[in-house]
Scaffold this motif. Sequence first.
Motif, PDB file in Angstrom:
ATOM      1  N   UNK A  98       0.787  -1.102   0.103  1.00 41.56           N
ATOM      2  CA  UNK A  98      -0.009  -0.119  -0.134  1.00 41.56           C
ATOM      3  C   UNK A  98       0.834   1.308  -0.048  1.00 41.56           C
ATOM      4  N   UNK A  99       2.071   1.476   0.838  1.00 41.66           N
ATOM      5  CA  UNK A  99       2.823   2.591   0.701  1.00 41.66           C
ATOM      6  C   UNK A  99       3.509   2.619  -0.712  1.00 41.66           C
TER       7      UNK A  99
ATOM      8  N   UNK B 189     -17.964   0.222  -7.941  1.00 42.77           N
ATOM      9  CA  UNK B 189     -18.420  -0.031  -6.334  1.00 42.77           C
ATOM     10  C   UNK B 189     -17.965  -1.414  -5.961  1.00 42.77           C
ATOM     11  N   UNK B 190     -17.757  -2.277  -6.599  1.00 45.80           N
ATOM     12  CA  UNK B 190     -17.371  -3.562  -6.236  1.00 45.80           C
ATOM     13  C   UNK B 190     -15.690  -3.520  -5.937  1.00 45.80           C
ATOM     14  N   UNK B 191     -15.195  -2.658  -6.761  1.00 50.06           N
ATOM     15  CA  UNK B 191     -13.973  -2.321  -6.598  1.00 50.06           C
ATOM     16  C   UNK B 191     -13.389  -1.771  -5.352  1.00 50.06           C
TER      17      UNK B 191
ATOM     18  N   UNK C 136      -9.147   4.175  -1.670  1.00 50.38           N
ATOM     19  CA  UNK C 136      -8.716   5.118  -2.333  1.00 50.38           C
ATOM     20  C   UNK C 136      -8.213   4.589  -3.772  1.00 50.38           C
ATOM     21  N   UNK C 137      -7.402   3.478  -3.556  1.00 47.83           N
ATOM     22  CA  UNK C 137      -6.356   2.913  -4.555  1.00 47.83           C
ATOM     23  C   UNK C 137      -7.160   2.150  -5.601  1.00 47.83           C
ATOM     24  N   UNK C 138      -8.433   1.722  -5.268  1.00 43.85           N
ATOM     25  CA  UNK C 138      -9.096   0.756  -6.175  1.00 43.85           C
ATOM     26  C   UNK C 138      -9.254   1.187  -7.651  1.00 43.85           C
ATOM     27  N   UNK C 139      -9.758   2.777  -7.634  1.00 46.89           N
ATOM     28  CA  UNK C 139      -9.966   3.252  -8.842  1.00 46.89           C
ATOM     29  C   UNK C 139      -8.912   3.258  -9.926  1.00 46.89           C
ATOM     30  N   UNK C 140      -7.712   4.096  -9.346  1.00 42.65           N
ATOM     31  CA  UNK C 140      -6.569   4.099 -10.442  1.00 42.65           C
ATOM     32  C   UNK C 140      -6.145   2.501 -10.505  1.00 42.65           C
ATOM     33  N   UNK C 141      -6.254   1.836  -9.403  1.00 38.49           N
ATOM     34  CA  UNK C 141      -5.682   0.164  -9.715  1.00 38.49           C
ATOM     35  C   UNK C 141      -6.328  -0.297 -11.068  1.00 38.49           C
TER      36      UNK C 141
ATOM     37  N   UNK D  68      -7.615  -3.805   2.034  1.00 36.08           N
ATOM     38  CA  UNK D  68      -6.536  -2.757   2.575  1.00 36.08           C
ATOM     39  C   UNK D  68      -7.230  -1.713   3.307  1.00 36.08           C
ATOM     40  N   UNK D  69      -8.400  -1.713   3.855  1.00 32.70           N
ATOM     41  CA  UNK D  69      -9.053  -0.621   4.543  1.00 32.70           C
ATOM     42  C   UNK D  69      -9.238   0.417   3.693  1.00 32.70           C
ATOM     43  N   UNK D  70      -9.158   1.995   4.367  1.00 33.64           N
ATOM     44  CA  UNK D  70      -9.571   3.064   3.660  1.00 33.64           C
ATOM     45  C   UNK D  70      -8.485   3.196   2.305  1.00 33.64           C
ATOM     46  N   UNK D  71      -7.418   2.879   2.762  1.00 34.27           N
ATOM     47  CA  UNK D  71      -6.408   3.128   1.710  1.00 34.27           C
ATOM     48  C   UNK D  71      -6.697   2.080   0.444  1.00 34.27           C
ATOM     49  N   UNK D  72      -7.139   1.073   0.632  1.00 33.83           N
ATOM     50  CA  UNK D  72      -7.442   0.311  -0.408  1.00 33.83           C
ATOM     51  C   UNK D  72      -8.734   0.783  -1.254  1.00 33.83           C
TER      52      UNK D  72
END
Length: 364
Positions: free
Chosen positions: A37-38, A306-308, A322-327, A316-320
């Motif tokens: 995540x970092x 939404x699923x992502x 945020x990272x879901x869409x660019x990922x 990965x919690x809140x960080x996950x």
Amino acid sequence: MSELKITDTPFYQKLSYNLITLALLGALLYLGQGILVPLFFSILLATLLLPVTNRLQQWRVPKVISIIVSIIVTLAVVAGILYFLSSQVSNFLEDIDTIKKRLVDLLHKAQEWINATFNISERKQQEYIKETTNNLKDSGAGIVGQTVLTITESLAYVVFIPVYTFLMLFYKDLIKRFLINVFKNGSEEKVRTVLEESRTIGQQYVLGLLTDMVIVFALNTVGFLILGIKYAVFLALVGALMNLIPYIGMLIANVFCMLITMVSSENLSDVLWVAIILAVVQIIDNNLLIPMIVGNKVRINALVTIVGVVVGGALCGIAGMFLAIPGIAVMKVVFDHVDSLKPWGMLLGDEVSDKKKKGKKPIR
């Protein structure tokens, strides 16, 4: 990224391989989230700072100094945002006793309504609340432990993200050559295209989100101040920050802002007006700001979004979240350039909307 000759492989075997690969990647992300995540945040930050460092180097600033300056400026901006957020939270906490008193009055009225409507006595309600409170006390040690773990992870992010970002910017050419050489079998041009599109998506997504957050914060603040809502700036800031998480974040912000308004305002109609303000801002954001600011590069359909976000939060919690869409957007870029994975890229995309805009009938 060479094309494998798997056309003779049964479709269910190819589907099984793809699903197993996704499951392994999910397990790797869940088990290694403390490291990955970092690293992912550093990739986004390095992508965002790359034009700045390139411009500084064009002005004959040494490479190391240009990277350090850009990172220091970024940290200063983040520190300013955190200071502003903490000051708003502090102002809110100063009135916590008044809020508690108001909350007790509302709970008493709610108990009277439940007693009159469902014939559940206030004593039984008190017993249920007491039992719930005892259960929370029993789990207090776990909550404290989780809080300490969260603080530790946050400190690790503060240390590792700037270091990772510096190293990625410093070794960006080496990393690019490595990725191209790994697929040195006729796919070099595809790799360059994927890297370029992924970089563009990362920059556009992060810059767009930051700009969108500022505009949403300003609109929320103006609306709440016009209505005379208490803690207007604090609630507007919460709404803007939660808006970074697609769909789910705004729902949480609505519930939170309405609850705070309910316990802090004598006029219950303010609760309705807060919901209306947030809904209007959300409509403006979805139909005007996001298409104009973020653009058409991040074209992910609502279902996958939404699923992502939910899967990212589970892994990965809140960080996950945020990272879901660019990922997912980067995954779509890769899928679109690999023939055997193009159906997956189509599944992630927004082809239905595109066909409607072109005046064609959607596939049924």
